[in-house]
Design an enzyme around this catalytic site. Structure first.
Site, PDB file in Angstrom:
ATOM      1  N   ASN A  29       0.852  -1.186   0.000  1.00  0.00           N
ATOM      2  CA  ASN A  29       0.000   0.000   0.000  1.00  0.00           C
ATOM      3  C   ASN A  29       0.890   1.239   0.000  1.00  0.00           C
ATOM      4  OD1 ASN A  29      -1.753   2.084   0.483  1.00  0.00           O
ATOM      5  ND2 ASN A  29      -3.051   0.871   1.832  1.00  0.00           N
ATOM      6  N   ASP A  30       1.133   1.736  -1.188  1.00  0.00           N
ATOM      7  CA  ASP A  30       2.013   2.896  -1.364  1.00  0.00           C
ATOM      8  C   ASP A  30       1.576   4.095  -0.534  1.00  0.00           C
ATOM      9  OD1 ASP A  30       3.916   2.069  -3.141  1.00  0.00           O
ATOM     10  OD2 ASP A  30       2.728   2.525  -4.905  1.00  0.00           O
ATOM     11  N   CYS A  31       0.331   4.072  -0.104  1.00  0.00           N
ATOM     12  CA  CYS A  31      -0.236   5.261   0.547  1.00  0.00           C
ATOM     13  C   CYS A  31      -0.268   5.157   2.061  1.00  0.00           C
ATOM     14  CB  CYS A  31      -1.639   5.520   0.020  1.00  0.00           C
ATOM     15  SG  CYS A  31      -1.624   5.765  -1.757  1.00  0.00           S
TER      16      CYS A  31
END
Ligand code: BGC
Length: 813
Positions: free
Chosen positions: A484-486
């Site tokens: 989850n890049d975020c």
């Protein structure tokens, strides 16, 4: 009944769009090797060779008004009426419109006042050019005199500076016109050794190459001055905005049909072979390509080759399930989308500009598993390219540029899930191909010559990167982010001008740990152990297994929240994804991965976690990423809390990670739940095309979640790990045909109402015809396996010699 904009034609392997006003441009891709095009259902889009940023051939305006302006346009002037076969850009009402998106080709047909114009767009195999075969037919009983104008707008190569550096660009544009061929040679005189061209296979009666002359400064694509006047200007671009437009006068007798072949091509010349004479480009290669494609017979032969290429690719895995929606997904569109994501990673779509992102390290490794059965040689090459961007300590560049194959410094590294994906991808490749020689390939670090180590050592280093970066609970440190890049637990950004992805303020001393990486480490770490055993490296296998056991113990001790797995620990060592949190109490990723890895299966943890996912995260349109959604910005969580509730990583339905829960469900034997989850996100089952908005034939990355304004609305179609994950889940865990080092394992986990299905699977040179029978409506477990008429113990079909045809019947309990 919701409005429909089109339908499937399974026999032709096409999606047929019957209304040009789709709720969003519905696109297709041309080309699979070097020369590529994106094409919408109204012929919008653009072309490039190899790299969507640095070798952009035609211009595109993202997020324009109106949407999807610019493309491959043909204007037909019939008396005072001007129309386009694809309706746009003139939007003159057509008597008939149809767009057929097929496997790497698109054909668009329009009819107006008795004239039919059909354009077939495709990139022939091994060719740096796009063919546009235009067929004009006069269906009236009078002679028709038409004026035809083609149109393409050149991009000045670097798609990024093309959008911003006008003080230079408006002075650099150059073209050369040679008969019916318009050459675009901006910057060729200096450091470029490539040019593009646009040709037609018959003499023209005129042309234009300067946009302002063609359109008129204040006109749009819908009202080009030259077309309205019916007179080309013969303009030659000097700077400003070069275009290519042919003008043809066409007379068609009643019933007569005429084919015209337009070629949009690209050439690279050797440095010392650039010129024909001073200032005149060397056109030899362009002429060779044009002469290979200058008659309808030649073009049709190339088109057949492309079709055969796809026949072959799609013959490797085929299911007859009795459910046409499943069959068309598995046999056609999902495999096709996997090929496209393999080619483009996350770079060029109608949601990604082709400028910002290169090939993702984790993305490309995941894409591999959806593609490796089709062209293993290309998967092999990709693995070496990806691994070559790894650092000596096992860390990785998060992205690399396809043209240079170098790591992207702008994005950098430090995403601590990245290394494990290499193990995931390589093991997928090895199981499919049995090509262990790849493990001995010398592969550099960060592309530095002399730094090479074998690919196998890269895998060891990847595995060790996790155990060398454990946090206070013995769980993997997250670094910049995991899958989850975020979820940016070390970012702490208070500055809107900073990127969440590249800003990393507080890694030093951070306690931020990821349960998602823990699950991935156990799942793919087992792959590493199995591989070591396969290679006879038992001491290494034992060592790795000990670390996996430690990880399982750490997850059970510190990663369990009572009813589900925690998501993470934050910078300060506080729980993320716990009932103790105010928002974001439960997340999909850690529960999916820990269930996939079967952590705490016996102790009932997986059951509880999956039940909690069902209760808290499932919705009408799919499983949301987290719940409750974040309703304010949490500086200690980063980008995830920047999105409005229900969108993207903040409680959107990420179709990419729904399969992790599906696999989790198969681990506990619940095929019914796995299939129900799948049908919710699979486009072939989605009824409301207006709500879904994006293409109904490919998965999208995201559907708006239950907290969103319009739950179920799709976004970010095409380039998403969703393609590979759904393929992998469906074929290996639900339909249950698993490639292994020593044969095909049969282990379905299906809905009890699936009473039988057939699969044809080509594997290591043999063809297996497998019939699965489920007379008692069970979900899992093979009672008997009959291979070539003989019952065998277990559920592994051994390897057969190349060329064999093997009949298999599997009966479920
Ligand atoms: C990226 C993936 C990432 C996912 C979730 C996608 O846009 O390409 O690498 O795992 O988003 O953040």
């Amino acid at each position: 009944m919701a409005k429909e904009y089109g339908h499937y034609d399974d026999a032709a392997r096409e999606y047929v769009i019957t209304d040009p006003c789709t709720p969003w441009p519905w696109i297709n891709y041309l080309g699979t090797e070097d020369f590529f095009g994106l094409i919408s259902n109204t012929a919008g889009g653009y072309s490039f060779c190899k790299d969507a940023r640095f070798r952009r051939i035609t211009r595109y305006r993202y997020n324009g008004v109106p949407m999807d302006a610019g493309g491959r346009y043909f204007y037909i002037k019939d008396g005072d009426t001007v129309w386009n076969p694809g309706w746009k850009p003139c939007k003159t009402p057509l008597d008939f419109y149809e767009c057929r998106h097929g496997m790497n080709y698109t054909s668009i047909e329009g009819r107006k006042d008795g004239i039919t114009a059909k354009v077939l767009f495709f990139v022939p195999l091994k060719t740096w050019a796009e063919v546009q075969k235009l067929t004009l037919t006069n269906t009236t009983d009078v002679v028709k005199k038409l004026k035809l104008f083609s149109f393409q707008e050149w991009c000045l190569w670097n798609a990024s500076t093309d959008m911003e550096n006008f003080q230079r660009n408006f002075s650099t544009g150059e073209v050369e016109i040679d008969g019916s061929v318009i050459y675009h040679k901006t910057e060729y005189k200096e450091r470029r050794n490539h040019y593009a061209y646009y040709s037609v296979n018959v003499p023209v009666q005129g042309f234009d190459t300067d946009r302002e002359s063609f359109l008129g400064l204040y006109n749009g694509f819908d009202a080009p001055q030259v077309v309205l006047e019916g007179k080309p200007r013969g303009s030659v671009a000097h700077g400003w905005s070069p275009i290519a437009s042919h003008y043809l006068e066409i007379e068609l007798k009643p019933g007569e049909s005429r084919d015209l072949i337009f070629i949009l091509g690209y050439v690279e010349n050797a440095q010392d072979d650039k010129w024909e004479s001073k200032g005149v480009i060397n056109k030899r290669m362009a002429r060779e390509t044009m002469s290979r494609l200058d008659t309808p017979v030649k073009v049709d032969a190339e088109f057949r080759k492309l079709n055969e290429y796809w026949d072959n690719l799609l013959s490797i895995f085929n299911v007859e399930s009795g459910d046409e929606r499943m069959d068309r997904t598995v046999n056609i569109w999902n495999q096709y989308q996997c090929m496209i994501t393999f080619c483009f990673s996350r770079s060029a779509s109608f949601f990604e500009s082709g400028i910002g992102r290169g090939m993702g390290f984790r993305d490309s490794n995941q894409d591999l598993i959806g593609f490796v059965h089709q062209i293993p040689e290309r998967a092999r090459e990709r693995i070496i390219d990806i691994a070559s961007t790894q650092f000596a300590d096992g860390g990785c560049y998060h992205q690399y540029q396809p043209l240079t194959k170098r790591g992207n410094d702008g994005i950098g590294g430090g995403f601590n899930d990245d290394p494990m994906w290499l193990i995931f991808g390589v093991c997928g490749y090895l199981r499919e191909t049995g090509d262990f020689s790849i493990l001995d390939e010398p592969v550099p670090f960060d592309n530095v010559p002399g730094s090479e180590k074998s690919l196998f050592e890269h895998l060891t280093i990847s595995f060790d990167h996790v155990i060398n970066n454990l946090g206070p609970h013995g769980l993997p440190l997250i670094g910049r982010a995991d899958w989850n890049d975020c979820l940016n637990l070390n970012c702490f950004s208070n500055d809107p001008d900073e990127s969440f992805q590249t800003t990393e303020n507080k890694t030093e001393g951070s306690k931020a740990e990821s349960l998602m990486i823990a699950g991935l480490f156990v799942f793919s770490g087992r792959d590493y152990v199995e591989l070591c055993r396969q290679l006879g490296k038992n001491a290494e296998a034992d060592r790795a297994q000990r670390h996996i056991d430690d990880m399982i113990a750490a997850v059970e001790k510190y990663g369990w929240d009572g009813n589900w797995f925690l998501r993470a620990y934050d910078y300060y060592g506080r729980k993320v994804g716990s009932h103790e949190n105010e928002e974001g109490q439960i997340f999909i990723e850690s529960n999916g991965w820990c269930a996939m890895a079967g952590i705490g299966l016996k102790e009932g943890l997986c059951d509880k976690a999956l039940d909690s996912v069902k209760e808290r995260l499932d919705s009408e349109h799919g499983i949301v990423l987290n719940n409750p959604a974040f309703t304010r910005y949490y500086i200690e969580y980063g980008e995830i809390s920047s999105y409005p509730a229900g969108y993207k990583e903040n409680a959107g339905i990420f179709c990419h990670n729904n399969p992790w829960v599906m696999i989790g469900e198969t681990v506990r034997g619940n095929g019914k739940a796995a299939m129900e989850y799948w049908r919710k996100i699979c486009p072939a089952y989605i009824e409301d095309q207006t709500l879904h908005k994006v293409e109904p034939y490919v998965y999208s990355q995201m559907l708006a979640g239950k907290d969103a304004f319009r739950p179920g609305e799709g976004k970010n179609s095409w380039l998403t790990g969703t393609a590979a994950w759904n393929w992998y889940t469906n074929t290996q865990f639900i339909l249950g045909i698993k490639p292994t080092y020593n044969g095909l394992e049969i282990d379905p986990c299906i809905s009890p109402d699936m009473k039988e299905y057939k699969i044809t699977r080509k594997f290591r040179g043999a063809t297996y015809q497998i019939e699965i029978k489920n007379p008692n409506g069970s979900m899992r477990g093979i009672k008997s396996l009959i291979v070539e008429g003989k019952e065998i113990t277990g559920n592994l079909i051994p390897l057969f010699a190349e060329g064999s045809k093997v009949h298999v019947t599997a009966i479920l309990q």
